[in-house]
Design a protein around this motif. Sequence first.
Motif, mmCIF file in Angstrom:
data_model
loop_
_atom_site.group_PDB
_atom_site.id
_atom_site.type_symbol
_atom_site.label_atom_id
_atom_site.label_comp_id
_atom_site.label_asym_id
_atom_site.label_seq_id
_atom_site.Cartn_x
_atom_site.Cartn_y
_atom_site.Cartn_z
ATOM 1 N N THR A 182 0.856 -1.198 0.000
ATOM 2 C CA THR A 182 0.000 0.000 0.000
ATOM 3 C C THR A 182 0.887 1.241 0.000
ATOM 4 O O THR A 182 1.797 1.359 0.811
ATOM 5 N N ARG A 183 0.606 2.152 -0.919
ATOM 6 C CA ARG A 183 1.441 3.359 -1.081
ATOM 7 C C ARG A 183 0.677 4.621 -0.673
ATOM 8 O O ARG A 183 -0.547 4.637 -0.685
ATOM 9 N N LEU A 184 1.454 5.655 -0.421
ATOM 10 C CA LEU A 184 0.859 6.961 -0.121
ATOM 11 C C LEU A 184 0.000 7.413 -1.305
ATOM 12 O O LEU A 184 -1.105 7.943 -1.136
ATOM 13 N N ALA A 185 0.484 7.147 -2.512
ATOM 14 C CA ALA A 185 -0.220 7.578 -3.732
ATOM 15 C C ALA A 185 -1.531 6.825 -3.960
ATOM 16 O O ALA A 185 -2.362 7.238 -4.772
ATOM 17 N N ASP A 186 -1.744 5.699 -3.241
ATOM 18 C CA ASP A 186 -2.988 4.927 -3.418
ATOM 19 C C ASP A 186 -4.195 5.633 -2.812
ATOM 20 O O ASP A 186 -5.341 5.307 -3.122
ATOM 21 N N GLY A 187 -3.940 6.559 -1.887
ATOM 22 C CA GLY A 187 -5.045 7.242 -1.203
ATOM 23 C C GLY A 187 -5.264 8.624 -1.777
ATOM 24 O O GLY A 187 -4.523 9.070 -2.670
#
Length: 505
Positions: free
Chosen positions: A373-378
């Motif tokens: 899970t990445r910061l960019a996923d949210g």
Amino acid sequence: YVDLVLAFVGANFENPDWKYREAAVLAYGSVMEGPSSEKMRPMVMTSYPRLVAAMNDKSVAVRDTIAWTLGRIAQFHPTIVPVRELTPVLGEKLRDVPRVAANICWVVEVLAESQPGSTPPAQLGQAPATTALSEFFTSLAQRLLEVVARPDADERKLRMAGYSALSALISKSGNDCLQHMQPLTEEMLNHLSNSFKIVDRDCELQGYICGVLTALVQRLRDRIAPVVEHVMEGAVKVMTAYQQVRGGAQVLHEEALLLAAAVAQSIGRGFERFMPVFATHLKVGLQNYEEETVCLMATGVVGDLCRALEGTIITYCDTILTILYTNLQHTAVDRKIKAAIMTCFGDIALAISGEFEKYLSPVMQMLREASSTRLADGPPNDEEWVEYLNSLREGVLEAYTGIIHGLRESSKLHLFKEHVDSVLHFVKEISEEPSPSDAVMKAAVCVIGDLIIAFQGELTHYVGQAPFLVKLVEFAIRSQDPGIRNTANWLQSLLQKYGAAAAQR
């Protein structure tokens, strides 16, 4: 602004019209939030005798507002409260009409909460030896027991306020009050037993009594042993009653769950005898993800049980882990629960050590998925998403630490070797993101340290000078948190030790 308000207070404090007197006291209570205690000290010290005397005002509204104001002073300026002078008056005023007495209960609660040295929740060994309230413990506890037994205690939620104040008084008291807690526990068990005559849809009354019992168990620790059977019997009875009033629904009572968890923490492996019955209720809490708070608590309680039961929790691991896997894969399960499950994996691995081998493959698969899970996923610039991501990552790292320690204890570390690359990759990604929390960085430093201790020169030779590792250590050494700096220094010394050893070979 404060001076204007105080001028109004002075002009109206003794006004013959009760509405003006109440307005004056209300204004005085309102300015407590904001100014420093040093600024307020002279005023508060001067006004206290008048406030206390006004507790006998013939107007209920004025007495009620004075109680609220006394609570505000204790809340925002605890260091300037004359506890010794005020407490006996509070004890007396607990006999006032419900509207006033309920606010006095709140003042007692705030006073207890603000005692120095009494946070985090006081447990034996952490609690202060004594507090300013110690000399009043028995008299206040007695008055609060009278409050909850009053025939008019249903008015203004007075009974609930009484139990809540009693919980705070117990939690935050000095160790010199422990001697009075055993009889209080027996008294509370009687209250719980008698409470089943009236059971509402939320088992609210039982919940408040469980809250007091939880505070007592946390303070008495292993001294709870003589009555522990009765305490667990009561907790299970509340859980069962709660299901019955909900028409047999698969639900778990929050406060009863916390009481059982406190018992487990207090008696350790002795809790094993309660597990056959308790495990069925815990399973309900873990599966009922629609009630997020209880499911999250139940997930945390698994960790408590791991620490209490250690290896003997193995009996229940198949059931627990099956539910945790299901919750992780279910899209409707709240993400906070999913983050907590990560930590749970580490707790279980640490408790059952080598027995974790049978769960290693599926758990590592889930940790890998979570770590992708990445910061960019949210959503961009979303604080809640950043907070969740940090808690998820901290959970994953804590799980890795638990698994490494558990396998090392049983000489099965070789099983982890194939997973080292994915852990390093995860830590590398974290170190390259803009906003990891201190807790995540500390957990990352710990995991790398654990891996280096586990695989020594072989791993140090492989990652010793990796840019991400250098960056991670530098970041941690610059941290404001002394705990993180210490952990970083520890990691640096490991790298030097095993790096030098590897270079000599």
